[in-house]
Design a protein around this motif. Sequence first.
Motif, short mmCIF file in Angstrom:
data_model
loop_
_atom_site.label_atom_id
_atom_site.label_comp_id
_atom_site.label_asym_id
_atom_site.label_seq_id
_atom_site.Cartn_x
_atom_site.Cartn_y
_atom_site.Cartn_z
N PRO A 95 0.89 -1.08 0.07
CA PRO A 95 -0.06 -0.26 -0.04
C PRO A 95 1.13 1.26 -0.03
CG PRO A 95 -0.64 -1.66 1.75
CD PRO A 95 0.82 -1.86 1.29
N LEU A 96 0.60 2.00 -0.88
CA LEU A 96 1.70 3.40 -1.10
C LEU A 96 0.55 4.59 -0.92
CD1 LEU A 96 3.44 2.42 -4.30
CD2 LEU A 96 4.25 1.82 -1.87
N PHE A 97 0.98 5.80 -0.40
CA PHE A 97 0.18 6.81 -0.10
C PHE A 97 1.21 8.18 -0.54
CE2 PHE A 97 -1.67 10.39 2.40
CZ PHE A 97 -2.77 10.26 1.73
N ASP A 98 0.60 9.04 -1.41
CA ASP A 98 1.28 10.49 -1.52
C ASP A 98 0.85 11.44 -0.81
OD1 ASP A 98 3.56 10.07 -3.44
OD2 ASP A 98 1.86 9.52 -4.67
N ALA A 99 1.38 12.49 -0.33
CA ALA A 99 0.88 13.46 0.38
C ALA A 99 1.94 14.85 0.02
CB ALA A 99 0.89 13.30 1.95
N ARG A 100 1.32 15.99 0.20
CA ARG A 100 2.19 17.28 0.04
C ARG A 100 2.59 17.58 1.38
NH1 ARG A 100 3.79 18.81 -4.31
NH2 ARG A 100 2.14 18.99 -5.23
N GLN A 101 3.99 17.88 1.29
CA GLN A 101 4.56 18.69 2.30
C GLN A 101 4.12 20.14 2.65
OE1 GLN A 101 8.65 18.32 2.42
NE2 GLN A 101 8.72 16.30 1.31
N MET A 102 4.01 20.42 3.83
CA MET A 102 3.64 21.69 4.24
C MET A 102 4.51 22.78 3.42
SD MET A 102 2.96 21.33 8.26
CE MET A 102 3.72 22.90 8.66
N ASP A 103 4.28 24.05 3.14
CA ASP A 103 5.15 24.85 2.24
C ASP A 103 5.48 25.90 3.49
OD1 ASP A 103 6.32 26.30 0.51
OD2 ASP A 103 4.22 27.23 -0.35
N VAL A 104 6.54 25.34 4.22
CA VAL A 104 7.13 26.27 5.07
C VAL A 104 8.32 27.20 4.56
CG1 VAL A 104 8.38 26.33 7.45
CG2 VAL A 104 6.43 24.69 6.62
N GLU A 105 8.31 28.39 4.89
CA GLU A 105 9.31 29.39 4.44
C GLU A 105 10.66 28.88 4.82
OE1 GLU A 105 10.46 34.17 4.89
OE2 GLU A 105 8.32 33.68 5.13
N GLY A 106 11.72 28.89 3.98
CA GLY A 106 12.94 28.48 3.99
C GLY A 106 13.02 27.05 4.17
N ALA A 107 12.11 26.01 3.77
CA ALA A 107 11.99 24.79 3.82
C ALA A 107 12.91 24.24 2.68
CB ALA A 107 10.82 24.15 3.63
N MET A 108 13.73 23.18 2.58
CA MET A 108 14.25 22.75 1.35
C MET A 108 13.32 22.33 0.31
SD MET A 108 16.58 18.91 1.48
CE MET A 108 17.68 19.76 2.65
N GLU A 109 14.01 22.68 -0.86
CA GLU A 109 13.22 22.53 -2.34
C GLU A 109 13.41 21.25 -2.87
OE1 GLU A 109 14.41 25.71 -4.40
OE2 GLU A 109 13.40 27.62 -3.49
N LYS A 110 12.29 20.82 -3.69
CA LYS A 110 12.30 19.64 -4.57
C LYS A 110 12.82 18.36 -3.75
CE LYS A 110 13.35 21.74 -8.98
NZ LYS A 110 13.62 23.29 -8.71
N CYS A 111 12.08 18.22 -2.50
CA CYS A 111 12.45 17.30 -1.58
C CYS A 111 11.12 16.18 -1.57
CB CYS A 111 12.73 17.83 -0.14
SG CYS A 111 13.05 16.67 0.89
N ILE A 112 11.90 15.01 -1.60
CA ILE A 112 10.73 13.81 -1.27
C ILE A 112 11.24 13.02 -0.34
CG2 ILE A 112 10.03 11.60 -2.20
CD1 ILE A 112 11.38 12.73 -5.15
N ARG A 113 10.18 13.11 0.73
CA ARG A 113 10.42 12.28 2.17
C ARG A 113 9.63 10.87 2.11
NH1 ARG A 113 10.35 17.63 3.29
NH2 ARG A 113 11.86 18.38 4.91
N VAL A 114 10.18 10.02 2.75
CA VAL A 114 9.48 8.41 2.49
C VAL A 114 9.27 8.17 4.12
CG1 VAL A 114 9.64 6.16 1.89
CG2 VAL A 114 10.67 8.17 0.67
N LEU A 115 8.23 7.47 4.24
CA LEU A 115 8.07 6.62 5.61
C LEU A 115 7.60 5.10 5.44
CD1 LEU A 115 8.00 6.58 8.91
CD2 LEU A 115 5.69 7.30 8.72
#
Length: 121
Positions: free
Chosen positions: A70-90
């Motif tokens: 089972p796979l699920f995609d979500a959008r990261q919060m758009d926080v000022e100064g956050a890393m760009e073009k980043c994919i996180r996995v759990l």
Amino acid sequence: MRGLRGATTVEENTAQAIWAATQEVVSEMLKRNNVKTEDIGAAIFSATEDITAAFPASGARKLPGFDAVPLFDARQMDVEGAMEKCIRVLLLVDTDLKQREIKHVFLGKAANLRPDLANNK
């Protein structure tokens, strides 16, 4: 059940770059922790606002054995100064590893997110 964390970055917002980066980080997470796909309960992916060309989960789906995960995609919060073009996995996995024995994987510029874990091989 344990959580395995991973993250990576892409240089460009293309489907091929997103899929390749996702496959690389997920494969490394499995390898470093000796996890087989049948041990994965679920995989959660998030991507920053500037990743729009493809779903990271679509890249993971192309890996051997991921047809039943089972796979699920979500959008990261758009926080000022956050890393760009980043994919996180759990990855939620069945493993006998203790929490402190888990090897989390941070590749590319994402190594800056957790420098304490970036060389966790």
